[in-house]
Design an enzyme around this catalytic site. Structure first.
Site, PDB file in Angstrom:
ATOM      1  N   LYS A  39     -26.683 -32.397 -21.127  1.00 26.84           N
ATOM      2  CA  LYS A  39     -26.228 -32.389 -19.723  1.00 26.84           C
ATOM      3  C   LYS A  39     -27.105 -31.451 -18.897  1.00 26.84           C
ATOM      4  CE  LYS A  39     -22.819 -28.859 -20.947  1.00 26.84           C
ATOM      5  NZ  LYS A  39     -21.441 -28.626 -21.403  1.00 26.84           N
ATOM      6  N   ARG A 137      -8.910 -26.338 -18.511  1.00 28.23           N
ATOM      7  CA  ARG A 137      -9.943 -26.758 -17.571  1.00 28.23           C
ATOM      8  C   ARG A 137      -9.908 -28.281 -17.476  1.00 28.23           C
ATOM      9  NH1 ARG A 137     -16.210 -25.533 -19.012  1.00 28.23           N
ATOM     10  NH2 ARG A 137     -15.669 -27.078 -20.592  1.00 28.23           N
ATOM     11  N   TYR A 260     -38.908  -6.168   0.619  1.00 30.33           N
ATOM     12  CA  TYR A 260     -37.806  -6.188   1.599  1.00 30.33           C
ATOM     13  C   TYR A 260     -36.842  -5.034   1.338  1.00 30.33           C
ATOM     14  CZ  TYR A 260     -38.894 -11.012   3.066  1.00 30.33           C
ATOM     15  OH  TYR A 260     -39.479 -12.139   3.559  1.00 30.33           O
ATOM     16  N   MET A 308     -38.274 -14.996  -2.108  1.00 30.24           N
ATOM     17  CA  MET A 308     -38.141 -16.428  -2.394  1.00 30.24           C
ATOM     18  C   MET A 308     -39.257 -16.930  -3.317  1.00 30.24           C
ATOM     19  SD  MET A 308     -38.011 -19.649   0.239  1.00 30.24           S
ATOM     20  CE  MET A 308     -36.558 -19.080   1.102  1.00 30.24           C
TER      21      MET A 308
HETATM   22  C1  LIG Z   1     -21.401 -28.056 -22.607  1.00 23.43           C
HETATM   23  C2  LIG Z   1     -20.476 -28.516 -23.657  1.00 23.43           C
HETATM   24  C3  LIG Z   1     -20.849 -28.434 -25.006  1.00 23.43           C
HETATM   25  C4  LIG Z   1     -22.091 -27.713 -25.468  1.00 23.43           C
HETATM   26  O1  LIG Z   1     -21.837 -26.321 -25.378  1.00 23.43           O
HETATM   27  P1  LIG Z   1     -22.900 -25.224 -25.882  1.00 23.43           P
HETATM   28  O2  LIG Z   1     -22.161 -23.941 -25.788  1.00 23.43           O
HETATM   29  O3  LIG Z   1     -24.031 -25.293 -24.896  1.00 23.43           O
HETATM   30  O4  LIG Z   1     -23.317 -25.596 -27.238  1.00 23.43           O
HETATM   31  C5  LIG Z   1     -20.010 -29.007 -25.949  1.00 23.43           C
HETATM   32  N1  LIG Z   1     -18.841 -29.579 -25.586  1.00 23.43           N
HETATM   33  C6  LIG Z   1     -18.429 -29.647 -24.292  1.00 23.43           C
HETATM   34  C7  LIG Z   1     -17.123 -30.274 -23.961  1.00 23.43           C
HETATM   35  C8  LIG Z   1     -19.231 -29.087 -23.287  1.00 23.43           C
HETATM   36  O5  LIG Z   1     -18.819 -29.132 -22.023  1.00 23.43           O
END
Ligand SMILES: *Cc1c(COP(=O)(O)O)cnc(C)c1O
Length: 369
Positions: A39, A137, A260, A308
């Site tokens: 992802k 969640r 800055y 930046m």
């Molecule tokens: C992102 C995610 C993972 C992977 O988690 P890591 O800590 O990056 O290995 C696995 N299962 C779900 C449901 C996730 O959202």
């Protein structure tokens, strides 16, 4: 002049190391299938080259967050399974079907949506069920699971191919929540009596031991070299190198300031190198006066604020011939990894990687890309 000569920042991704990390994790959970979580564009490193590499290594199951991520991935992973962690949104059934994507059903609403879509298609459709064992969640909570367990008609038309849950505190091995969630997962899957493979473990959870592995592990972060066991030596192979180009080197002396807000004042004669990487590239502004880079084997501190497109480093301790316009300062590498940079910035390695900017020249090493 090559793209390398022009590049102000170079991000190198070792695909062979990602494949080696995947094999290591798979071997750490013998008997379980190892999936790959890609992802957020493969945690910022490129979902497509990463997934192609993992597929060539034998990975047959991928997880992404969104439908669009799944659609982009589909042409590159052959017939591998692609699960969409966010689940279906109203009206997206046809996209799932057309691209061979499998939703993770996270709520009674999503179960209803998917069952309705299956009914409209007059066929049974694959899905994963996500049980909430304590994260609060996403996922079906205990009352929702009881409802499904009590009346299987809610799942009519749904071919449950996987049941998952997600751990809240797996990076703290002694946290009481770990065993609580494990017990809840066993109890809920027992009550559901669905003969589907089960999956509980993301990266850190894999290292909690065999009880947590079930039928499929879902590592993300550890594939990309982040340390799944904070506080202990990192068992993963490093994947990412990031370096920034020095544009200018200047001699400074007291009472001059840099950047800055004039937040850093020089106490003595020294040298400052200005590097062409800034917060627009994902070098967080919180690294001002707190972060480090490495050049010529010497750790050099960020002085002044990160801007930046530019960041200033105190290179007084580095031999003069190593620091010149055109030379590179390493921002992430074996001597200063993404977890360390994250700590300096007050965040986690996940955020460092997923924030990596779009201006870097990307160099892929090895792999199947
Ligand atoms: C992102 C995610 C993972 C992977 O988690 P890591 O800590 O990056 O290995 C696995 N299962 C779900 C449901 C996730 O959202």
């Amino acid at each position: 002049m090559t793209a390398h000569d022009r590049a102000t920042g170079i991000l190198s991704v070792d695909l062979d190391a990602i494949a080696a990390n995947w094999r290591f994790l798979a071997a750490s959970a013998p008997g379980a299938e190892a999936a790959g979580v890609v992802k957020a564009d493969g945690y910022g490193l490129g979902a497509i080259p990463v997934a192609k590499t993992l597929a060539a290594a034998g990975c047959k199951t991928f997880f992404v967050a969104t439908i669009d991520e799944g659609m982009a991935l589909r042409p590159h992973v052959g017939g591998a399974r692609i699960f969409i962690l966010g689940g279906p949104l109203p009206g997206t059934g046809a996209d799932f079907a057309e691209h061979g994507l499998v939703p993770v059903l996270n709520s009674p609403d999503q179960v209803g949506l998917w069952a309705g879509f299956a009914h409209a298609q007059s066929r049974s459709l694959p899905a994963a069920l996500h049980l909430d064992t304590g994260m609060n969640r996403l996922g079906l909570d205990a009352p929702a699971v009881s409802l499904l367990a009590g009346d299987s008609r809610h799942l009519d038309g749904i071919d449950t191919v996987l049941v998952i849950s997600h751990m809240a505190c797996a990076d703290e091995p002694d946290h009481a929540k770990n065993t609580d969630q494990l017990a809840a997962f066993r109890a809920m899957t027992g009550a559901l009596m669905i003969p589907a493979p089960r999956s509980l473990a993301a990266s850190s959870t894999i290292f909690l031991g065999g009880d947590y592995h079930f039928d499929l592990i879902r590592p993300g972060a550890a594939l990309y070299g982040l340390n799944p066991i904070p506080g202990q030596p990192n068992p993963m192979r490093p994947v990412v190198r990031l370096s920034g180009r020095i544009l200018q080197v200047r001699d400074v002396d007291t009472p001059q300031t840099v950047g800055y807000g004039a937040t850093h004042r020089f106490a003595a004669k020294g040298r400052v190198a200005t590097v062409a990487v800034g917060y627009a590239d994902g070098l967080f502004r919180s690294l001002g006066n707190r972060g480090f880079g490495v050049i010529g084997g010497v750790k050099v501190p960020v002085v002044g604020r990160v801007s930046m497109d530019l960041t200033t480093f105190d290179v007084s301790a580095v031999p003069a011939d190593a620091v010149h316009p055109g030379a590179m300062i390493e921002l992430i590498g074996p001597d200063h990894d993404a977890d360390q940079l994250a700590q300096e910035a007050g965040t986690i390695g996940y955020e460092v990687l997923t924030a990596l900017g779009r201006r870097y020249l990307r160099d892929y090493v090895g792999g199947a890309a």
